[in-house]
Design a protein around this motif. Structure first.
Motif, mmCIF file in Angstrom:
data_model
loop_
_atom_site.group_PDB
_atom_site.id
_atom_site.type_symbol
_atom_site.label_atom_id
_atom_site.label_comp_id
_atom_site.label_asym_id
_atom_site.label_seq_id
_atom_site.Cartn_x
_atom_site.Cartn_y
_atom_site.Cartn_z
ATOM 1 N N ALA A 205 64.506 112.034 84.443
ATOM 2 C CA ALA A 205 65.097 112.465 83.212
ATOM 3 C C ALA A 205 65.724 113.826 83.476
ATOM 4 C CB ALA A 205 63.891 112.714 82.034
ATOM 5 N N PRO A 206 66.858 114.031 82.782
ATOM 6 C CA PRO A 206 67.639 113.274 81.857
ATOM 7 C C PRO A 206 68.219 112.239 82.681
ATOM 8 C CG PRO A 206 68.902 115.185 82.272
ATOM 9 C CD PRO A 206 67.298 115.435 82.880
ATOM 10 N N LYS A 207 68.755 111.075 82.255
ATOM 11 C CA LYS A 207 69.344 110.064 82.791
ATOM 12 C C LYS A 207 70.878 109.699 82.090
ATOM 13 C CE LYS A 207 65.826 106.864 84.954
ATOM 14 N NZ LYS A 207 65.047 105.778 84.826
ATOM 15 N N PHE A 208 71.784 109.798 83.167
ATOM 16 C CA PHE A 208 73.057 109.641 82.701
ATOM 17 C C PHE A 208 73.586 108.174 83.239
ATOM 18 C CE2 PHE A 208 72.799 114.315 82.936
ATOM 19 C CZ PHE A 208 73.481 114.747 82.018
ATOM 20 N N PRO A 209 74.265 107.541 82.140
ATOM 21 C CA PRO A 209 74.859 106.129 82.790
ATOM 22 C C PRO A 209 75.748 106.284 84.092
ATOM 23 C CG PRO A 209 75.396 106.708 80.421
ATOM 24 C CD PRO A 209 74.981 108.055 80.831
ATOM 25 N N PRO A 210 75.297 105.765 85.107
ATOM 26 C CA PRO A 210 75.880 105.615 86.375
ATOM 27 C C PRO A 210 77.041 104.936 86.702
ATOM 28 C CG PRO A 210 73.849 104.611 86.510
ATOM 29 C CD PRO A 210 73.975 104.751 85.202
ATOM 30 N N SER A 211 78.048 105.155 85.871
ATOM 31 C CA SER A 211 79.036 104.045 85.520
ATOM 32 C C SER A 211 79.793 103.776 86.995
ATOM 33 C CB SER A 211 80.095 104.750 84.702
ATOM 34 O OG SER A 211 79.468 105.019 83.560
ATOM 35 N N MET A 212 80.076 104.640 87.807
ATOM 36 C CA MET A 212 80.902 104.586 89.118
ATOM 37 C C MET A 212 80.124 104.053 89.971
ATOM 38 S SD MET A 212 82.191 107.010 86.991
ATOM 39 C CE MET A 212 81.625 108.660 87.519
ATOM 40 N N GLY A 244 67.957 103.080 73.450
ATOM 41 C CA GLY A 244 68.333 103.919 72.364
ATOM 42 C C GLY A 244 69.559 104.621 72.609
ATOM 43 N N ILE A 245 69.885 104.497 74.076
ATOM 44 C CA ILE A 245 71.019 105.288 74.566
ATOM 45 C C ILE A 245 72.381 104.510 73.848
ATOM 46 C CG2 ILE A 245 71.245 103.865 76.711
ATOM 47 C CD1 ILE A 245 72.358 106.600 77.755
ATOM 48 N N ARG A 255 75.846 109.759 75.178
ATOM 49 C CA ARG A 255 76.205 110.569 76.664
ATOM 50 C C ARG A 255 75.174 110.439 77.628
ATOM 51 N NH1 ARG A 255 77.917 111.367 80.352
ATOM 52 N NH2 ARG A 255 78.303 112.895 81.772
ATOM 53 N N TYR A 256 74.011 110.650 77.165
ATOM 54 C CA TYR A 256 72.862 110.412 78.121
ATOM 55 C C TYR A 256 71.704 110.351 77.470
ATOM 56 C CZ TYR A 256 71.878 115.460 77.628
ATOM 57 O OH TYR A 256 71.882 116.640 77.017
ATOM 58 N N SER A 257 70.628 109.713 78.143
ATOM 59 C CA SER A 257 69.177 109.931 77.767
ATOM 60 C C SER A 257 68.419 110.930 78.124
ATOM 61 C CB SER A 257 68.671 108.488 78.269
ATOM 62 O OG SER A 257 67.077 108.558 77.919
ATOM 63 N N PRO A 265 68.547 109.365 73.169
ATOM 64 C CA PRO A 265 69.871 109.885 73.770
ATOM 65 C C PRO A 265 70.156 111.476 73.466
ATOM 66 C CG PRO A 265 70.321 108.618 71.890
ATOM 67 C CD PRO A 265 68.898 108.581 72.024
ATOM 68 N N HIS A 266 71.052 111.998 73.878
ATOM 69 C CA HIS A 266 71.685 113.027 73.501
ATOM 70 C C HIS A 266 72.888 112.395 72.783
ATOM 71 C CE1 HIS A 266 73.081 116.847 72.707
ATOM 72 N NE2 HIS A 266 74.204 116.959 73.613
ATOM 73 N N PHE A 267 72.956 112.378 71.295
ATOM 74 C CA PHE A 267 73.774 111.703 70.600
ATOM 75 C C PHE A 267 75.289 111.792 70.926
ATOM 76 C CE2 PHE A 267 69.387 111.675 68.839
ATOM 77 C CZ PHE A 267 69.371 110.452 68.527
ATOM 78 N N GLU A 268 76.022 112.497 71.387
ATOM 79 C CA GLU A 268 77.435 112.741 71.272
ATOM 80 C C GLU A 268 77.875 111.385 72.156
ATOM 81 O OE1 GLU A 268 78.032 115.320 75.187
ATOM 82 O OE2 GLU A 268 77.145 116.160 73.495
#
Length: 672
Positions: A205-212, A244-245, A255-257, A265-268
């Motif tokens: 934590a915190p975890k961001f979506p690792p899109s790339m 929940g993200i 944006r991230y968990s 999540p951080h809800f933005e």
């Protein structure tokens, strides 16, 4: 009275227009005032969807006493990092160098020449938890400015020198001799060490979506890696989609968990996150047929069209994290709230299904919605979602930052164009075309230069940076593949020409700003991914596609050099180089090309294009046309067969015999 930010294009700056702080926007006027008054500059950098930016604004910038202290002792400058990523990059580098960490709001003290000498992020209004209050920081900096000026100026000069040195490629990154064929397997081994086997994703934590990284793993999975890449990608994509993200009612990702389990999540909600994740779910579905992947892809695309589309045809930057004075208030539920909407016994069953309990996951009694398993009755589930979403719409909505950022709209164009073809949803493709039209008509100047932002159809002042040119070019090339309209190819080629002419760093890479851009204390050049893919790696992707379309060997050589420049990072810290790794897979496997020709209104041509988009080759290049005239070399001498639309499948410019049946497009035994 409103301050100087009242006429700003940025909604974030306008949020501060009524502050008692005498804010300046970034520009010569502010630094001239600092020189004239012999005062340091207080630079505050943030963005509209940033929760802690709002907190510091309410606590400090709206406070009359704090504002008085700022106005007396500093010239105050407010910057929207989304409008000026170049300013943000330079001073975030300074903040990280001085403090070992960074974030927003970013608070930096500068000399009147722009050299940073003190930096931090959020400061509270009262001291506590080992942190000084913001006013204590201001007093200490002001005192040092008057009593230890020589020391401060030396610190500023040293930091500026460090920033300029830090933009140079290190010895492990220099040259273009990296073995791209082995890069992917090495990166998979490195990613394995940080993969969370319990909750998926990478790190804690915190975890961001690792899109790339996910896109790289899905491309890598097409080639022989024993299935490990697909296992890590699929586990992460499923965990995010069920957590929940992900907005289980309205679609789209936050944006991230803040936790390791993707629960809170951080809800933005950012345009770029959703534009990057949409192709990941499309490609997961294309590779495996996962119903979850297809559903989330559709829901994410629907979210983008429903909540981020602007009346001018573009896409807004973000939805705020806060509403009704609380972070996440729009999204969280209590068991009683669900029962109130759905009644008994359906409400209780829905609360259990969405894992909403009395203890709460966000705060006492309030929870995000999660869907750990598919519901037994999808029709009933859809009715539950519709009723809960309708009830949620009665709540105060989060604010929307409706500025259109060129780079992020480029990402959205590519994602929606591909979704429109693969999911056979014309409205997704129509939205991609509308966004492309806005960028070309409003953001793209007759000279070929690109502007970064617009709002309400009016272009703003900030010049485009490398990621704008690269992301827009990539999106337009996908739009060309999806529509066959050569205008999109021509616009993308013009943008690439601008990058080659104005961003070249003389060392096989590109600066993030153009040669004629505003001079800062350092010229930023970041080859690593952050929340969005690096401009350098995205340019490598664009050049790789152009090579497949045109056969121009210079494009492939440039792309290989750009990937080689970050090979050391890709091996040691692949999470910072996912886009470059994805490009490396395309370069190693390809170019794989598909040329589809036939009448534009012939449904058989559309079927062949759909089959081409269904190929899983890493970075497959697609072009379509009428078979008569084309400015795209890949389409030259390609003609229909016996009056029927035809597809030519090529590998490294050696083409198979044309096929007219979509089922024949993928050769037997191929990896596509």
């Amino acid at each position: 009275m409103a301050n100087r930010l009242a006429s700003a294009t940025s909604p974030y700056l306008q949020q501060h227009a009524d502050n008692p702080v005498d804010w300046y926007p970034w520009g010569d006027e502010a630094f001239a005032a600092a020189r004239e008054r012999d005062l340091p500059v207080f630079l505050s950098v943030g963005y509209s969807a940033c929760h802690w930016c709002h907190v510091m604004a309410h606590e400090s910038f709206e406070d009359a006493d704090t504002a008085r202290q700022l106005n007396q002792s500093f010239v105050c400058v407010k910057v929207d990092r989304e409008e000026r990523p170049d300013v943000d990059a330079v001073y975030m580098g300074a903040t990280q160098a001085m403090t070992g960490q960074g974030g927003w709001p970013m608070s930096v003290m500068l000399t009147p020449g722009g050299e940073p000498f003190f930096a931090g992020t959020y400061y509270p209004p009262a001291p506590g938890h080992g942190m000084p209050s913001f006013r204590q920081v201001l007093s200490a900096v002001s005192e040092a400015w008057h009593d230890r000026r020589t020391e401060i100026e030396k610190v500023g000069a040293d930091i500026a020198q460090h920033l300029n040195t830090a933009t140079q490629l290190g010895p492990d990154q220099a040259g273009a001799a990296a073995d791209l064929a082995d890069l992917g397997s090495e990166a998979v081994r490195a990613l394995r060490t940080s993969f969370d086997a319990r909750d998926a994703g990478f790190g804690g934590a915190p975890k961001f979506p690792p899109s790339m990284v996910l896109e790289f793993l899905l491309r890598r999975a097409v080639r022989d890696d024993g299935g490990e890449a697909l296992r890590m990608a699929a586990a992460t994509l499923e965990a995010m989609a069920r957590g929940g993200i992900y907005d289980q009612l309205g679609g789209g990702f936050a944006r991230y968990s803040v936790d390791a389990g993707w629960v809170v999540p951080h809800f933005e909600k950012m345009l770029y996150d959703n534009a990057l994740l949409l192709p990941c779910y499309l490609h997961w579905w294309r590779l495996t047929g996962s119903p979850l992947a297809q559903r989330v892809a559709r829901e994410t695309a629907d979210f983008m069209l429903r909540e981020l589309a602007t009346t001018e045809g573009g896409f807004a930057s973000a939805l705020d994290a806060d509403s009704d004075g609380r972070e996440g208030a729009f999204y969280v539920w209590t068991p009683a709230g669900i029962v109130e909407v759905l009644g008994e016994p359906l409400g209780t069953a829905a609360a259990v299904m969405f894992q909403v309990g009395d203890r709460g996951t966000v705060e006492a009694g309030a929870s995000t919605l999660r869907l750990p398993a598919d519901p037994p009755d999808w029709d009933q589930h859809r009715q539950v979602v519709e009723r809960l979403r309708a009830a949620r719409e009665e709540r105060p909505r989060p604010a929307r930052d409706d500025k259109v950022v060129a780079a992020w709209n480029g990402l959205a164009i590519g994602a929606l164009a591909e979704a429109g073809v693969l999911l056979q949803e014309g409205r997704y493709l129509d939205a991609a075309v509308a966004a492309g039209r806005l960028l070309v008509d409003v953001h793209l100047e007759p000279s070929g230069r690109l502007r970064r932002v617009s709002r309400d159809g009016v272009v703003g002042a900030p010049a485009g940076v490398l990621e704008d040119y690269a992301c827009v070019a990539e999106g337009l090339l996908t739009l060309f593949a999806a529509t066959g309209d050569p205008e999109w190819f021509g616009c993308a080629a013009r943008l690439v020409g601008q990058v080659l002419d104005r961003f070249d760093d003389g060392a096989g890479g590109f600066f993030d700003t153009a040669a004629d851009a505003e001079a800062l204390v350092a010229r930023p050049r970041d080859a690593t991914d952050n929340a969005t893919p690096s401009g350098q790696a995205t340019m490598a992707a664009v050049l790789t596609t152009l090579f497949g379309l045109t056969g121009d060997a210079r494009h492939r050589a440039l792309a290989e050099g750009l990937v080689a420049n970050v090979a050391g990072i890709a091996r040691q810290a692949p999470r910072a180089a996912g886009k470059a790794l994805a490009v490396a897979e395309a370069l190693t496997d390809g170019p794989r090309q598909v040329a589809v020709v036939g009448a534009a209104d012939d449904a058989r041509r559309d079927a062949l294009v759909l089959a081409a988009f269904g190929l899983t080759y890493p970075g497959v290049v697609i072009a379509q046309g009428d078979g008569e005239t084309s400015a795209v070399p890949l389409l030259e001498a390609r003609t229909p067969v016996g009056g029927s639309p035809a597809a030519y499948l090529c590998h490294d410019f050696v083409c198979d015999l044309p096929v007219t049946d979509p089922a024949d497009l993928t050769p037997p035994g191929s990896s596509g």
